[in-house]
Scaffold this motif. Sequence first.
Motif, PDB file in Angstrom:
ATOM      1  N   THR A  42       0.750  -1.109  -0.118  1.00 52.92           N
ATOM      2  CA  THR A  42       0.015  -0.032  -0.060  1.00 52.92           C
ATOM      3  C   THR A  42       1.002   1.393  -0.092  1.00 52.92           C
ATOM      4  N   TYR A  43       1.961   1.177   0.873  1.00 57.30           N
ATOM      5  CA  TYR A  43       2.768   2.394   0.827  1.00 57.30           C
ATOM      6  C   TYR A  43       3.567   2.572  -0.317  1.00 57.30           C
ATOM      7  N   GLY A  44       4.109   1.475  -0.985  1.00 58.61           N
ATOM      8  CA  GLY A  44       4.847   1.617  -2.197  1.00 58.61           C
ATOM      9  C   GLY A  44       3.822   2.139  -3.529  1.00 58.61           C
ATOM     10  N   LEU A  45       2.602   1.619  -3.318  1.00 56.72           N
ATOM     11  CA  LEU A  45       1.678   2.094  -4.759  1.00 56.72           C
ATOM     12  C   LEU A  45       1.310   3.398  -4.179  1.00 56.72           C
ATOM     13  N   HIS A  46       1.118   4.037  -3.244  1.00 58.34           N
ATOM     14  CA  HIS A  46       0.900   5.333  -2.903  1.00 58.34           C
ATOM     15  C   HIS A  46       1.959   6.275  -3.714  1.00 58.34           C
ATOM     16  N   TYR A  47       3.284   5.807  -3.816  1.00 55.51           N
ATOM     17  CA  TYR A  47       4.268   6.756  -4.408  1.00 55.51           C
ATOM     18  C   TYR A  47       4.345   6.271  -6.063  1.00 55.51           C
ATOM     19  N   SER A  48       3.989   5.231  -6.320  1.00 59.24           N
ATOM     20  CA  SER A  48       3.972   4.685  -7.868  1.00 59.24           C
ATOM     21  C   SER A  48       2.912   5.520  -8.375  1.00 59.24           C
ATOM     22  N   LYS A  49       1.718   5.581  -7.920  1.00 58.87           N
ATOM     23  CA  LYS A  49       0.584   6.179  -8.532  1.00 58.87           C
ATOM     24  C   LYS A  49       0.987   7.606  -8.778  1.00 58.87           C
ATOM     25  N   GLN A  50       1.538   8.378  -7.735  1.00 63.49           N
ATOM     26  CA  GLN A  50       1.856   9.385  -8.125  1.00 63.49           C
ATOM     27  C   GLN A  50       2.925   9.903  -9.270  1.00 63.49           C
ATOM     28  N   ILE A  51       3.942   8.823  -9.352  1.00 62.60           N
ATOM     29  CA  ILE A  51       4.918   8.839 -10.259  1.00 62.60           C
ATOM     30  C   ILE A  51       4.389   8.586 -11.811  1.00 62.60           C
ATOM     31  N   ILE A  52       3.284   7.455 -11.584  1.00 64.69           N
ATOM     32  CA  ILE A  52       2.793   7.304 -13.134  1.00 64.69           C
ATOM     33  C   ILE A  52       2.020   8.498 -13.640  1.00 64.69           C
ATOM     34  N   ASP A  53       1.259   9.182 -12.509  1.00 67.54           N
ATOM     35  CA  ASP A  53       0.394  10.267 -13.160  1.00 67.54           C
ATOM     36  C   ASP A  53       1.492  11.309 -13.384  1.00 67.54           C
ATOM     37  N   TRP A  54       2.555  11.638 -12.938  1.00 66.26           N
ATOM     38  CA  TRP A  54       3.503  12.695 -13.351  1.00 66.26           C
ATOM     39  C   TRP A  54       4.116  12.142 -14.663  1.00 66.26           C
ATOM     40  N   MET A  55       4.347  11.077 -14.829  1.00 63.09           N
ATOM     41  CA  MET A  55       4.960  10.425 -15.834  1.00 63.09           C
ATOM     42  C   MET A  55       4.102  10.706 -17.341  1.00 63.09           C
ATOM     43  N   ASN A  56       2.778  10.500 -17.068  1.00 65.28           N
ATOM     44  CA  ASN A  56       2.008  10.568 -18.046  1.00 65.28           C
ATOM     45  C   ASN A  56       1.634  11.830 -18.530  1.00 65.28           C
ATOM     46  N   LYS A  57       2.284  12.782 -17.909  1.00 66.83           N
ATOM     47  CA  LYS A  57       2.030  14.170 -18.309  1.00 66.83           C
ATOM     48  C   LYS A  57       3.305  14.874 -19.042  1.00 66.83           C
ATOM     49  N   ASP A  58       4.370  14.013 -19.560  1.00 71.63           N
ATOM     50  CA  ASP A  58       5.726  14.369 -19.794  1.00 71.63           C
ATOM     51  C   ASP A  58       5.745  14.609 -21.309  1.00 71.63           C
ATOM     52  N   ASN A  59       4.482  14.602 -21.926  1.00 66.44           N
ATOM     53  CA  ASN A  59       4.327  14.542 -23.368  1.00 66.44           C
ATOM     54  C   ASN A  59       4.415  13.650 -24.491  1.00 66.44           C
ATOM     55  N   TYR A  60       5.090  12.334 -23.732  1.00 68.25           N
ATOM     56  CA  TYR A  60       5.080  11.141 -24.491  1.00 68.25           C
ATOM     57  C   TYR A  60       4.119  10.960 -25.545  1.00 68.25           C
ATOM     58  N   ALA A  61       2.986  10.699 -25.003  1.00 68.19           N
ATOM     59  CA  ALA A  61       1.681  10.190 -25.379  1.00 68.19           C
ATOM     60  C   ALA A  61       1.590  11.020 -26.753  1.00 68.19           C
ATOM     61  N   GLN A  62       1.888  12.427 -26.552  1.00 66.93           N
ATOM     62  CA  GLN A  62       1.247  13.350 -27.609  1.00 66.93           C
ATOM     63  C   GLN A  62       2.510  12.982 -28.894  1.00 66.93           C
TER      64      GLN A  62
END
Length: 446
Positions: A149-169
Motif C-alpha cells: 500500500t505504501y509503495g503504490l502510494h508513491y508509484s501512482k503519483q509517479i505514473i500520473d507525473w510520467m503521463n504528463k511528460d508529452n510522450y503520448a502526444q
Amino acid sequence: MKNNSYIYILLISSIFSFTIISCKKEEQKIVVTPESYHGLVDKLTQIMIHDVFSPPVASRIYVYPNIAAYEALNGNSKEYKSLSNQLNKLKITKPSNEEDVNHQLSSLIAYLDVAKELIFSKEKLLQYRDSLYNQWEKRNPAVFNNSKTYGLHYSKQIIDWMNKDNYAQTRTMPEHNVFSDDPAQWKPTPPSYMDAIEPHWNKIRTFTLDSASQFKPIPPPKFSLEKDSPFYKELIEVYNTHKEISKKGDSSEEIAIARFWDCNPYVSVTKGHFMFASKKITPGAHWIGICKIACLKSKFDFEKTVYAYTKTSISIADAFISCWDEKYRSNLVRPETLINNYIDEDWEPILQTPPFPEYTSGHSVVSGAASETLTSIFGDNFYFNDTTEIPYGLPAREFKSFRKAAQEAAMSRLYGGIHYISAINLGLTQGHAVFNNHQEKINYTY
C-alpha cells in the motif's frame, strides 16, 4: 499424578508458545538486499531488449521506475531528500500511515508498478512481479500488504507525473521529413533505410534541464565538399580511419572498441531473402550496467544502490532529450551517405549506421553525462571491469575510470564509421554540461 499432569500441560503450553514466537519471527523475515534491486533492473533490461525500444525511449523506461523506488524508499529518510519540488513538475505527498512498513520492500513494489506501465511485454513483468509478491506475502502478509500500500502510494503519483511528460502526444506527431535535395540533410541509410526515430523527443518534459535546448551546442562545421573545408576534412577522416583499421584486420583494437560500444538495437541482419533485427542493449542500458558493476564492487547497501541508479538514469534521460533536440535541429547527413555518393559507392562502415541524424553523437552525450554522474557517486580513478556486453557475445573491457570509458565510447563512433569527430568531441562536452546542471540543481542528501 496431578503434578505430572500439571508439568505436562506446562510443557505443551511452552512448546505451543515457542512455536508461535518462532512463526512470528519467521514471518518478519522479508529479506531485501541490493541484489534484489539489481534483479529488477536486469529484468527490465531483458524485457526492453525483447521489445526493441529505441535509445531515447529506453532512457525513459529506466528513469521513472528508479524515481518511484527512490521516493518510496526515502519518503521519511533522514539521509536522502525527496526529489519532490526538485525535478521539473514533480510534487509528491507522503502517506499518512507508515506502521509495519518495510521501506525497502515498498521501493521494489513501486519500481515494478511503474515499470509495467512502460513496456510492451507487460505479461513478462507481471509474472515476475507476482512470483515475488507470493514469496513476500507468505513470509509476512501484514508487512507485505502494508508495504505494498505504501509503495503504490508513491508509484501512482509517479505514473500520473510520467503521463504528463508529452510522450503520448509525440506518438501522433508527424514523421521526420526527408524529402530534400539538400546533400547536407540526413537521409535514411542502408541496409533497412529506416525512418528517423523520435524526431519530437525534444518535446518530452525534461527532468533537471530548463529546456531541451538549454545546452544547445555550437553548430557543426559548415557543410562543404570542398577538399580544404573543415567539414570535408572531417568526412575524409572517417573514410581514412576506416581504411587504416581495415588494414589491421578484424582483430584490431579499434574494431573491438567499436563493437563493444555499438549499443544499436536496430542492427539489421540479412540472411538470404530474410532480414531480422539483432537485439542489443542501448547506450543508456550499457551505462546502467556499469552503474550495477560499480555498486557491486563498492558493496553499496540498498539505499546507496537505489540512489546510484536514480541519479544515473536521470542524467541519461536528460542527455537524450538534449542530444535529440540538436539532432533534428542540425539534421546533418551521416558519413555513410556522403562517402557512398561522392567517394566510394561500395564503402560500408564497421558499425551499422543508426536511423537518426548525425550531430551530436548520442553515445558521446550520454557517455559524457553518465560518466560524470558515476564519478560524482563513486569517485575518480574508479577501476572496473566492464562485463556489460558478455551476454551479447563480447568480452569484458577494463577501464581505469568512468571518464576513460566515456572517452573510449565516444571514439568508438569514429572507429565504427558512423560519426564525424566534431559530433564526438562536442557531444562529450554537451553531456558534461547536462550533468553539471543536474549536480547544481538537485540535492539528494541532507
